[in-house]
Design a protein around this motif. Structure first.
Motif, PDB file in Angstrom:
ATOM      1  N   LEU A  28      33.393  30.476  52.837  1.00  0.00           N
ATOM      2  CA  LEU A  28      33.156  29.091  52.445  1.00  0.00           C
ATOM      3  C   LEU A  28      31.891  29.024  51.597  1.00  0.00           C
ATOM      4  CD1 LEU A  28      33.647  27.354  55.916  1.00  0.00           C
ATOM      5  CD2 LEU A  28      35.329  27.476  54.072  1.00  0.00           C
ATOM      6  N   THR A  29      31.866  28.116  50.658  1.00  0.00           N
ATOM      7  CA  THR A  29      30.610  27.842  49.966  1.00  0.00           C
ATOM      8  C   THR A  29      29.691  27.088  50.933  1.00  0.00           C
ATOM      9  OG1 THR A  29      31.309  25.692  49.118  1.00  0.00           O
ATOM     10  CG2 THR A  29      31.844  27.645  47.773  1.00  0.00           C
ATOM     11  N   ARG A  30      28.445  26.969  50.567  1.00  0.00           N
ATOM     12  CA  ARG A  30      27.505  26.220  51.411  1.00  0.00           C
ATOM     13  C   ARG A  30      27.956  24.776  51.577  1.00  0.00           C
ATOM     14  NH1 ARG A  30      21.004  26.424  50.215  1.00  0.00           N
ATOM     15  NH2 ARG A  30      20.279  24.872  51.745  1.00  0.00           N
ATOM     16  N   GLU A  31      28.460  24.196  50.486  1.00  0.00           N
ATOM     17  CA  GLU A  31      28.920  22.806  50.531  1.00  0.00           C
ATOM     18  C   GLU A  31      30.164  22.670  51.398  1.00  0.00           C
ATOM     19  OE1 GLU A  31      28.169  24.547  47.778  1.00  0.00           O
ATOM     20  OE2 GLU A  31      26.212  23.579  47.403  1.00  0.00           O
ATOM     21  N   GLU A  32      31.094  23.617  51.292  1.00  0.00           N
ATOM     22  CA  GLU A  32      32.301  23.577  52.123  1.00  0.00           C
ATOM     23  C   GLU A  32      31.947  23.746  53.601  1.00  0.00           C
ATOM     24  OE1 GLU A  32      35.529  25.437  48.916  1.00  0.00           O
ATOM     25  OE2 GLU A  32      34.345  26.757  50.223  1.00  0.00           O
ATOM     26  N   ALA A  33      31.009  24.654  53.884  1.00  0.00           N
ATOM     27  CA  ALA A  33      30.583  24.858  55.269  1.00  0.00           C
ATOM     28  C   ALA A  33      29.952  23.593  55.831  1.00  0.00           C
ATOM     29  CB  ALA A  33      29.603  26.029  55.341  1.00  0.00           C
ATOM     30  N   ALA A  71      24.126  24.581  59.479  1.00  0.00           N
ATOM     31  CA  ALA A  71      22.853  24.090  60.033  1.00  0.00           C
ATOM     32  C   ALA A  71      22.475  22.742  59.428  1.00  0.00           C
ATOM     33  CB  ALA A  71      21.742  25.113  59.792  1.00  0.00           C
ATOM     34  N   GLU A  72      22.710  22.585  58.135  1.00  0.00           N
ATOM     35  CA  GLU A  72      22.378  21.311  57.489  1.00  0.00           C
ATOM     36  C   GLU A  72      23.205  20.166  58.074  1.00  0.00           C
ATOM     37  OE1 GLU A  72      20.945  22.772  53.055  1.00  0.00           O
ATOM     38  OE2 GLU A  72      23.084  22.746  53.548  1.00  0.00           O
ATOM     39  N   ALA A  73      24.478  20.435  58.348  1.00  0.00           N
ATOM     40  CA  ALA A  73      25.333  19.395  58.939  1.00  0.00           C
ATOM     41  C   ALA A  73      24.843  19.016  60.333  1.00  0.00           C
ATOM     42  CB  ALA A  73      26.777  19.888  58.997  1.00  0.00           C
ATOM     43  N   VAL A  74      24.407  20.001  61.109  1.00  0.00           N
ATOM     44  CA  VAL A  74      23.882  19.722  62.448  1.00  0.00           C
ATOM     45  C   VAL A  74      22.600  18.908  62.356  1.00  0.00           C
ATOM     46  CG1 VAL A  74      22.937  20.735  64.548  1.00  0.00           C
ATOM     47  CG2 VAL A  74      24.940  21.773  63.480  1.00  0.00           C
ATOM     48  N   ARG A  75      21.689  19.333  61.499  1.00  0.00           N
ATOM     49  CA  ARG A  75      20.397  18.655  61.396  1.00  0.00           C
ATOM     50  C   ARG A  75      20.557  17.196  60.974  1.00  0.00           C
ATOM     51  NH1 ARG A  75      16.559  23.300  58.498  1.00  0.00           N
ATOM     52  NH2 ARG A  75      16.438  24.688  60.322  1.00  0.00           N
ATOM     53  N   GLU A  76      21.546  16.919  60.150  1.00  0.00           N
ATOM     54  CA  GLU A  76      21.773  15.534  59.718  1.00  0.00           C
ATOM     55  C   GLU A  76      22.142  14.627  60.884  1.00  0.00           C
ATOM     56  OE1 GLU A  76      24.777  15.657  56.756  1.00  0.00           O
ATOM     57  OE2 GLU A  76      23.449  16.443  55.190  1.00  0.00           O
ATOM     58  N   ARG A  77      22.653  15.225  61.953  1.00  0.00           N
ATOM     59  CA  ARG A  77      23.145  14.432  63.086  1.00  0.00           C
ATOM     60  C   ARG A  77      22.239  14.519  64.320  1.00  0.00           C
ATOM     61  NH1 ARG A  77      26.920  15.990  59.713  1.00  0.00           N
ATOM     62  NH2 ARG A  77      28.841  14.789  59.447  1.00  0.00           N
ATOM     63  N   LEU A  78      21.083  15.107  64.160  1.00  0.00           N
ATOM     64  CA  LEU A  78      20.206  15.349  65.314  1.00  0.00           C
ATOM     65  C   LEU A  78      19.539  14.089  65.856  1.00  0.00           C
ATOM     66  CD1 LEU A  78      18.308  18.700  64.730  1.00  0.00           C
ATOM     67  CD2 LEU A  78      19.732  18.060  66.654  1.00  0.00           C
ATOM     68  N   HIS A  79      18.990  13.286  64.973  1.00  0.00           N
ATOM     69  CA  HIS A  79      18.262  12.075  65.366  1.00  0.00           C
ATOM     70  C   HIS A  79      17.084  12.389  66.285  1.00  0.00           C
ATOM     71  CE1 HIS A  79      21.645  10.150  63.516  1.00  0.00           C
ATOM     72  NE2 HIS A  79      22.477  10.560  64.454  1.00  0.00           N
ATOM     73  N   ALA A  80      16.424  13.506  66.046  1.00  0.00           N
ATOM     74  CA  ALA A  80      15.246  13.849  66.849  1.00  0.00           C
ATOM     75  C   ALA A  80      14.020  13.174  66.247  1.00  0.00           C
ATOM     76  CB  ALA A  80      15.047  15.362  66.883  1.00  0.00           C
ATOM     77  N   PRO A  81      13.142  12.633  67.095  1.00  0.00           N
ATOM     78  CA  PRO A  81      11.907  12.040  66.566  1.00  0.00           C
ATOM     79  C   PRO A  81      10.968  13.128  66.039  1.00  0.00           C
ATOM     80  CG  PRO A  81      11.850  12.102  68.958  1.00  0.00           C
ATOM     81  CD  PRO A  81      13.223  12.545  68.560  1.00  0.00           C
ATOM     82  N   ALA A  82       9.935  12.716  65.360  1.00  0.00           N
ATOM     83  CA  ALA A  82       8.948  13.672  64.837  1.00  0.00           C
ATOM     84  C   ALA A  82       8.112  14.196  66.003  1.00  0.00           C
ATOM     85  CB  ALA A  82       8.061  12.999  63.792  1.00  0.00           C
ATOM     86  N   ILE A  83       8.347  15.443  66.379  1.00  0.00           N
ATOM     87  CA  ILE A  83       7.622  16.078  67.483  1.00  0.00           C
ATOM     88  C   ILE A  83       7.024  17.374  66.962  1.00  0.00           C
ATOM     89  CG2 ILE A  83       7.793  17.044  69.805  1.00  0.00           C
ATOM     90  CD1 ILE A  83      10.296  15.333  70.219  1.00  0.00           C
ATOM     91  N   GLN A  84       5.723  17.515  67.069  1.00  0.00           N
ATOM     92  CA  GLN A  84       5.056  18.711  66.550  1.00  0.00           C
ATOM     93  C   GLN A  84       5.302  19.893  67.479  1.00  0.00           C
ATOM     94  OE1 GLN A  84       1.825  20.388  67.620  1.00  0.00           O
ATOM     95  NE2 GLN A  84       2.320  21.887  66.022  1.00  0.00           N
ATOM     96  N   ALA A  85       5.754  21.012  66.898  1.00  0.00           N
ATOM     97  CA  ALA A  85       5.957  22.247  67.659  1.00  0.00           C
ATOM     98  C   ALA A  85       5.513  23.422  66.801  1.00  0.00           C
ATOM     99  CB  ALA A  85       7.417  22.407  68.065  1.00  0.00           C
ATOM    100  N   ASP A  86       4.922  24.406  67.453  1.00  0.00           N
ATOM    101  CA  ASP A  86       4.514  25.615  66.736  1.00  0.00           C
ATOM    102  C   ASP A  86       5.661  26.608  66.632  1.00  0.00           C
ATOM    103  OD1 ASP A  86       1.726  24.910  66.369  1.00  0.00           O
ATOM    104  OD2 ASP A  86       1.493  25.207  68.528  1.00  0.00           O
TER     105      ASP A  86
END
Length: 327
Positions: A28-33, A71-86
């Motif tokens: 798959l291309t990145r866009e298809e994935a 990974a990009e598709a998952v991150r778009e749906r995360l809705h995680a607040p801004a939390i600082q992590a190392d």
């Protein structure tokens, strides 16, 4: 008689791309994935399509572009607040040969001020010891929401959140392991997600030759990461073997070989006793293998944050020695 041909399911194209045969199939291309994973996460596919898609990917082995798109598709749906992590510290493999010494490495780093997010996908394979089973005895906080993660990281710099609480669709795919008979590519995907956008992500990929693919995927995502072949598939340096580090930061790749820390291999323990980890943490027992595994795994984490190896090893030892004085 009027016969109407049923319309093809929109997801069928992605199964066809992967399964068209030796000559016709392709990656798959990145866009298809990205589009395919979006449909999976939004429950827009049939059960048969899900199984076919995961196993076709597993058979051919996913590419860096596919993993980045997923990974990009998952991150778009995360809705995680801004939390600082190392550090982002995924734990999905479980241990069966040695105790999970990496958990003590994470605890000691957190006690010294390094903010670490641990996440895992449950006890999906028999005969292994999973992080989720050791949270309570090792006093690692279990969080069930991002707000709880934020409060816990502020309080004690270490938090664990189950995958099912922040991306249940992926957990469901992991849980198909015992139905399909094989682990799916989702086990690999969870390692590159870095849901909070931590300064650097650590990854352990056991299968030879696949570490570089994971690094490439993280590079495509613009992430900082260090990938190793960790002991048992977890982020833990095996002190009895040479460890190759596959790093990427600021778009630049780097590689390092860390020599074995022991002149001869240690004997594998006859059984895995979690209470031994507790006693070792408190300084009540000694364990040569455990000591080397903990310090070198701490050094790996510090190396990912920018310290050179020798300095990271010294710093790790100092942090370990002070572990019971902190927090």
């Amino acid at each position: 008689m009027n016969l109407v041909t049923p319309a093809e399911h929109p997801f069928a194209q992605f199964v066809r791309i992967l399964g068209k045969g030796k000559r016709g199939a392709r990656n798959l291309t990145r866009e298809e994935a990205h589009e395919a994973m979006g449909m999976l996460l939004d429950d827009k596919v049939e059960e048969t399509q899900l199984g076919a898609f995961l196993m076709l990917l597993r058979h051919k082995e996913e590419s860096a572009e596919e993993m980045a798109g997923f990974a990009e598709a998952v991150r778009e749906r995360l809705h995680a607040p801004a939390i600082q992590a190392d550090l982002d510290w995924p734990s999905y493999a479980g241990k069966k040969r040695h105790l999970p010494w990496f958990l003590l490495a994470a605890k000691a780093l957190a006690n010294s001020g390094v903010r670490i997010l641990l996440h895992g996908g449950g006890a999906h394979t028999a005969g292994r010891m999973y992080t989720e089973q050791l949270l309570e005895p090792l006093q690692i906080p279990l969080c069930r929401s991002w707000d709880e993660v934020a409060r816990t990281l502020d309080r004690q710099q270490l938090a664990f959140i189950p995958l099912g609480d922040w991306m249940p669709q992926l957990q469901r795919m992991i849980d198909l392991r015992n139905i399909l008979g094989l682990r799916s590519p989702i086990h690999s995907l969870t390692r590159i997600l870095n849901p909070l956008g931590a300064r650097c992500g650590l990854q352990s990929i056991f299968h030879p030759g696949y570490q570089a693919v994971h690094r490439e995927a993280s590079q495509l995502l613009g992430d900082c990461t260090v990938v190793i072949k960790g002991e048992g598939g977890e982020i833990e340096i095996n002190p009895d073997a040479i460890s190759h580090l596959y790093g990427t930061a600021n778009g630049q790749n780097w590689d390092e070989d860390w020599p074995a820390l022991s002149p001869q291999r240690h004997v594998k323990p006859e059984s895995l006793d979690p209470a031994h980890l507790q006693r070792f943490w408190r300084g009540e027992v000694e364990d040569d293998y455990g000591q080397l595994a903990v310090i070198s795994s701490m050094a790996l984490a510090l190396r990912s944050l920018g310290l050179p190896r020798e300095e990271a090893l010294k710093d790790a030892q100092q942090r370990w020695d002070k572990r019971l004085l902190s927090n």
